[in-house]
Write an enzyme that holds these catalytic residues in place. Structure first.
Site, PDB file in Angstrom:
ATOM      1  N   GLU A 174     -23.153  31.579  20.093  1.00  0.00           N
ATOM      2  CA  GLU A 174     -22.619  31.527  18.720  1.00  0.00           C
ATOM      3  C   GLU A 174     -23.255  32.627  17.859  1.00  0.00           C
ATOM      4  OE1 GLU A 174     -20.124  29.528  18.008  1.00  0.00           O
ATOM      5  OE2 GLU A 174     -20.348  27.569  18.976  1.00  0.00           O
ATOM      6  N   HIS A 218     -13.119  30.817  20.417  1.00  0.00           N
ATOM      7  CA  HIS A 218     -13.000  29.364  20.556  1.00  0.00           C
ATOM      8  C   HIS A 218     -11.622  28.901  21.011  1.00  0.00           C
ATOM      9  CE1 HIS A 218     -16.893  29.379  18.720  1.00  0.00           C
ATOM     10  NE2 HIS A 218     -16.975  28.067  18.707  1.00  0.00           N
ATOM     11  N   LYS A 236     -18.147  20.627   9.035  1.00  0.00           N
ATOM     12  CA  LYS A 236     -17.086  20.193   9.953  1.00  0.00           C
ATOM     13  C   LYS A 236     -17.693  19.175  10.898  1.00  0.00           C
ATOM     14  CE  LYS A 236     -14.370  24.169  11.026  1.00  0.00           C
ATOM     15  NZ  LYS A 236     -13.588  24.690  12.160  1.00  0.00           N
ATOM     16  N   ARG A 278     -16.589   4.431   3.853  1.00  0.00           N
ATOM     17  CA  ARG A 278     -15.971   5.587   3.166  1.00  0.00           C
ATOM     18  C   ARG A 278     -16.968   6.677   2.811  1.00  0.00           C
ATOM     19  NH1 ARG A 278     -13.077   1.687   0.455  1.00  0.00           N
ATOM     20  NH2 ARG A 278     -11.087   1.309   1.487  1.00  0.00           N
ATOM     21  N   ARG A 295     -12.228  31.077   6.793  1.00  0.00           N
ATOM     22  CA  ARG A 295     -13.175  30.380   7.661  1.00  0.00           C
ATOM     23  C   ARG A 295     -12.743  30.374   9.117  1.00  0.00           C
ATOM     24  NH1 ARG A 295     -16.297  24.570   6.607  1.00  0.00           N
ATOM     25  NH2 ARG A 295     -17.376  24.576   8.608  1.00  0.00           N
ATOM     26  N   HIS A 322     -20.374  23.913  25.618  1.00  0.00           N
ATOM     27  CA  HIS A 322     -19.640  24.625  24.574  1.00  0.00           C
ATOM     28  C   HIS A 322     -20.030  26.109  24.506  1.00  0.00           C
ATOM     29  CE1 HIS A 322     -17.478  25.165  20.839  1.00  0.00           C
ATOM     30  NE2 HIS A 322     -18.563  25.697  20.299  1.00  0.00           N
ATOM     31  N   LYS A 366     -22.622  32.073   8.006  1.00  0.00           N
ATOM     32  CA  LYS A 366     -21.843  30.831   7.958  1.00  0.00           C
ATOM     33  C   LYS A 366     -21.773  30.318   6.524  1.00  0.00           C
ATOM     34  CE  LYS A 366     -20.239  26.954  10.230  1.00  0.00           C
ATOM     35  NZ  LYS A 366     -20.313  26.037  11.338  1.00  0.00           N
ATOM     36  N   GLU A 393     -11.407  25.522   5.214  1.00  0.00           N
ATOM     37  CA  GLU A 393     -10.714  26.340   6.227  1.00  0.00           C
ATOM     38  C   GLU A 393      -9.223  26.459   5.984  1.00  0.00           C
ATOM     39  OE1 GLU A 393     -12.283  26.017  10.195  1.00  0.00           O
ATOM     40  OE2 GLU A 393     -10.459  26.836  11.052  1.00  0.00           O
ATOM     41  N   HIS A 417     -12.241  26.480  23.752  1.00  0.00           N
ATOM     42  CA  HIS A 417     -11.916  25.051  23.669  1.00  0.00           C
ATOM     43  C   HIS A 417     -10.949  24.646  24.779  1.00  0.00           C
ATOM     44  CE1 HIS A 417     -13.092  24.579  19.137  1.00  0.00           C
ATOM     45  NE2 HIS A 417     -14.124  24.429  19.940  1.00  0.00           N
ATOM     46  N   ASN A 449     -13.760  30.895  14.452  1.00  0.00           N
ATOM     47  CA  ASN A 449     -13.240  30.399  15.724  1.00  0.00           C
ATOM     48  C   ASN A 449     -13.101  31.503  16.759  1.00  0.00           C
ATOM     49  OD1 ASN A 449     -12.800  27.586  15.144  1.00  0.00           O
ATOM     50  ND2 ASN A 449     -11.279  28.290  13.671  1.00  0.00           N
TER      51      ASN A 449
HETATM   52  N1  LIG Z   1     -19.286  21.331  13.551  1.00  0.00           N
HETATM   53  C1  LIG Z   1     -19.261  22.604  13.823  1.00  0.00           C
HETATM   54  O1  LIG Z   1     -19.028  23.443  12.954  1.00  0.00           O
HETATM   55  C2  LIG Z   1     -19.577  23.049  15.214  1.00  0.00           C
HETATM   56  C3  LIG Z   1     -19.849  24.390  15.474  1.00  0.00           C
HETATM   57  C4  LIG Z   1     -20.213  24.749  16.769  1.00  0.00           C
HETATM   58  C5  LIG Z   1     -20.276  23.789  17.767  1.00  0.00           C
HETATM   59  N2  LIG Z   1     -19.980  22.500  17.470  1.00  0.00           N
HETATM   60  C6  LIG Z   1     -20.084  21.448  18.492  1.00  0.00           C
HETATM   61  O2  LIG Z   1     -21.421  21.343  18.915  1.00  0.00           O
HETATM   62  C7  LIG Z   1     -21.442  20.788  20.234  1.00  0.00           C
HETATM   63  C8  LIG Z   1     -22.400  21.569  21.094  1.00  0.00           C
HETATM   64  O3  LIG Z   1     -23.694  21.517  20.539  1.00  0.00           O
HETATM   65  P1  LIG Z   1     -24.991  21.655  21.462  1.00  0.00           P
HETATM   66  O4  LIG Z   1     -24.847  22.837  22.323  1.00  0.00           O
HETATM   67  O5  LIG Z   1     -26.163  21.518  20.592  1.00  0.00           O
HETATM   68  O6  LIG Z   1     -24.813  20.418  22.446  1.00  0.00           O
HETATM   69  P2  LIG Z   1     -25.668  19.065  22.622  1.00  0.00           P
HETATM   70  O7  LIG Z   1     -25.821  18.348  21.363  1.00  0.00           O
HETATM   71  O8  LIG Z   1     -25.037  18.354  23.761  1.00  0.00           O
HETATM   72  O9  LIG Z   1     -27.091  19.605  23.058  1.00  0.00           O
HETATM   73  C9  LIG Z   1     -27.221  20.267  24.305  1.00  0.00           C
HETATM   74  C10 LIG Z   1     -28.271  19.557  25.190  1.00  0.00           C
HETATM   75  O10 LIG Z   1     -29.564  19.884  24.690  1.00  0.00           O
HETATM   76  C11 LIG Z   1     -30.325  18.685  24.475  1.00  0.00           C
HETATM   77  N3  LIG Z   1     -31.231  18.974  23.375  1.00  0.00           N
HETATM   78  C12 LIG Z   1     -30.923  19.206  22.073  1.00  0.00           C
HETATM   79  N4  LIG Z   1     -32.034  19.519  21.392  1.00  0.00           N
HETATM   80  C13 LIG Z   1     -33.060  19.466  22.262  1.00  0.00           C
HETATM   81  C14 LIG Z   1     -34.462  19.713  22.167  1.00  0.00           C
HETATM   82  N5  LIG Z   1     -35.031  20.119  21.011  1.00  0.00           N
HETATM   83  N6  LIG Z   1     -35.220  19.539  23.269  1.00  0.00           N
HETATM   84  C15 LIG Z   1     -34.664  19.188  24.461  1.00  0.00           C
HETATM   85  N7  LIG Z   1     -33.354  18.971  24.618  1.00  0.00           N
HETATM   86  C16 LIG Z   1     -32.561  19.117  23.538  1.00  0.00           C
HETATM   87  C17 LIG Z   1     -29.285  17.623  24.204  1.00  0.00           C
HETATM   88  O11 LIG Z   1     -29.808  16.346  24.503  1.00  0.00           O
HETATM   89  C18 LIG Z   1     -28.171  18.039  25.162  1.00  0.00           C
HETATM   90  O12 LIG Z   1     -28.445  17.554  26.439  1.00  0.00           O
HETATM   91  C19 LIG Z   1     -20.023  20.840  20.742  1.00  0.00           C
HETATM   92  O13 LIG Z   1     -19.471  19.557  20.708  1.00  0.00           O
HETATM   93  C20 LIG Z   1     -19.318  21.732  19.742  1.00  0.00           C
HETATM   94  O14 LIG Z   1     -17.962  21.435  19.612  1.00  0.00           O
HETATM   95  C21 LIG Z   1     -19.636  22.120  16.225  1.00  0.00           C
HETATM   96 ZN   LIG Z   2     -18.656  26.820  18.548  1.00  0.00          ZN
END
Ligand SMILES: NC(=O)c1ccc[n+]([C@@H]2O[C@H](COP(=O)([O-])OP(=O)(O)OC[C@H]3O[C@@H](n4cnc5c(N)ncnc54)[C@H](O)[C@@H]3O)[C@@H](O)[C@H]2O)c1
Ligand SMILES: [Zn+2]
Length: 363
Positions: free
Chosen positions: A185, A248, A143, A121, A241, A264, A227, A237, A252, A245
């Site tokens: 972003e 998005h 989120k 939890r 907030r 993404h 943010k 949200e 998405h 999006n």
């Molecule tokens: N929670 C939220 O508010 C929010 C907001 C925006 C995006 N997201 C989510 O985030 C995700 C995308 O994030 P992302 O683009 O970081 O993807 P990711 O975590 O897959 O990272 C992208 C790639 O970069 C590599 N990587 C990360 N850091 C590295 C580093 N320092 N050196 C070498 N390689 C590295 C990872 O291994 C991966 O292969 C999506 O699932 C999206 O929905 C969430």
């Molecule tokens: Zn995003």
């Protein structure tokens, strides 16, 4: 260079720290008394950065009882990987007062956050974002969640971290393509905010793209401030907030239609171009070229790979912003009346949405 610090005034406030050569021992000690923890990372980031992070935590008096590595990539935001991770925590014996350190990009942050929100939890969460995208966006705001084959982020929770600590040196190992994905972003937030942030996009996108630390830090701090302000005003949200999006809704939809083969950041870039077209149709303000110029400066493609338009529309129809009262032929969008003037909950006809999607797909 200086360490930047932004406070997120959530119900329980926390700091977002951004600096090159960030002293992680000091950063974590400032947020939490040392205790028992587990480090969650992925198969790419783990070999690069887990050892130094573990050392910094141990130096601060932490007992790390396990390091869990999931495969790099969006597919790890799944129920099956979630099960593996929570069972690892149970076997390692992470207690209720324990802490999960999520070291990686948005995937590790979202997955780790959902694990931390639900295991026993809820345990403490510390976000250690290593991708630019996670530094500017996903690690802040609480989120957390998983994808389903039916749609992005359809399972999730709100869990604010106790701390977000971003060491800019981590970006040194990030492939240029991933820097561009993070900049998508940043462009989104600059377009939503306008003013100095928007002006700074033109100045800093190009140097940030090549890894210039000063430019990166400036853009990260701009984004995190925006943010943080939006999250403080609307943590769960219920209104404001949802402007975050922008791009998005279609983005998405593209990700789901491409069975999560589309990164993404690239999907959001294409989604913003779709939204810019819709804004032009509806408000007669033409921001398409501004979008194209900014996304090009960020090194992002202006088209998404060809996918089935119908499956994109179907996934868009499952968007979380949708309400039961909405007609099946209309979709809810965040659009821009102008730079810095977003409007949420704009209802758009399916014919227009379909045309906007077709325009951003490679032929
Ligand atoms: N929670 C939220 O508010 C929010 C907001 C925006 C995006 N997201 C989510 O985030 C995700 C995308 O994030 P992302 O683009 O970081 O993807 P990711 O975590 O897959 O990272 C992208 C790639 O970069 C590599 N990587 C990360 N850091 C590295 C580093 N320092 N050196 C070498 N390689 C590295 C990872 O291994 C991966 O292969 C999506 O699932 C999206 O929905 C969430
Ligand atoms: Zn995003």
């Amino acid at each position: 260079m200086n360490r930047s610090s932004v406070t997120v005034a959530a119900m329980v406030p926390y700091e977002v720290l951004v600096a090159p050569a960030l002293d992680l021992t000091e950063a974590v000690s400032g947020a939490l008394p040392p205790g028992v923890g587990v480090l969650l990372t992925d198969s790419t980031v783990g070999p690069l950065h887990a050892t130094s992070v573990a050392e910094a935590l141990k130096k601060g008096g932490w007992e790390l009882i396990d390091t869990v590595k999931v495969p790099a990539g969006e597919a790890s935001k799944s129920l099956s990987i979630y099960e593996e991770v929570v069972r690892r925590l149970a076997r390692a014996g992470l207690p209720r007062g324990g802490t999960l350190f999520a070291l990686g990009g948005g995937v590790v942050g979202d997955l780790g956050g959902f694990v931390a929100s639900s295991y026993m939890r809820g345990v403490n969460l510390v976000q250690l974002p290593t991708s630019l995208l996670s530094m500017v966006d996903s690690s802040v705001g609480g989120k957390v969640g998983l994808d389903l084959p039916e749609g992005k982020n359809l399972i999730g929770a709100f869990l604010q971290p106790c701390l977000v600590a971003a060491n800019l040196d981590w970006v040194d190992t990030l492939p240029p393509r991933e820097i561009s994905h993070g900049l998508a972003e940043v462009v989104k937030m600059g377009l939503l905010t306008g003013g100095k942030f928007f002006e700074d996009l033109w100045r800093f996108l190009a140097p940030a793209r090549t890894g210039d630390t000063g430019a990166l830090q400036a853009l990260i701090v701009h984004s995190v401030r925006v943010k943080a302000a939006v999250v403080a005003a609307d943590e769960r949200e219920v209104g404001l907030r949802s402007i975050l999006n922008y791009g998005h809704t279609i983005g998405h939809g593209l990700e789901a239609a491409a069975t999560y083969d589309l990164p993404h950041g690239a999907a959001v870039a294409a989604g913003m171009l779709g939204a810019a077209r819709l804004s032009r149709e509806i408000f007669r303000t033409d921001l398409l070229e501004v979008h194209e110029d900014l996304l090009s400066a960020a090194g992002l493609p202006l088209k998404a790979p060809a996918v089935d338009v119908q499956s994109v529309l179907k996934a868009v129809g499952r968007d979380k912003k949708r309400r039961t009262s909405d007609q099946p032929y209309e979709y809810r969008f965040v659009l821009l009346e102008d730079v810095g003037r977003p409007l949420r909950d704009v209802l758009v006809r399916d014919t227009l949405v379909r045309r906007a999607i077709e325009a951003i797909l490679e032929s």
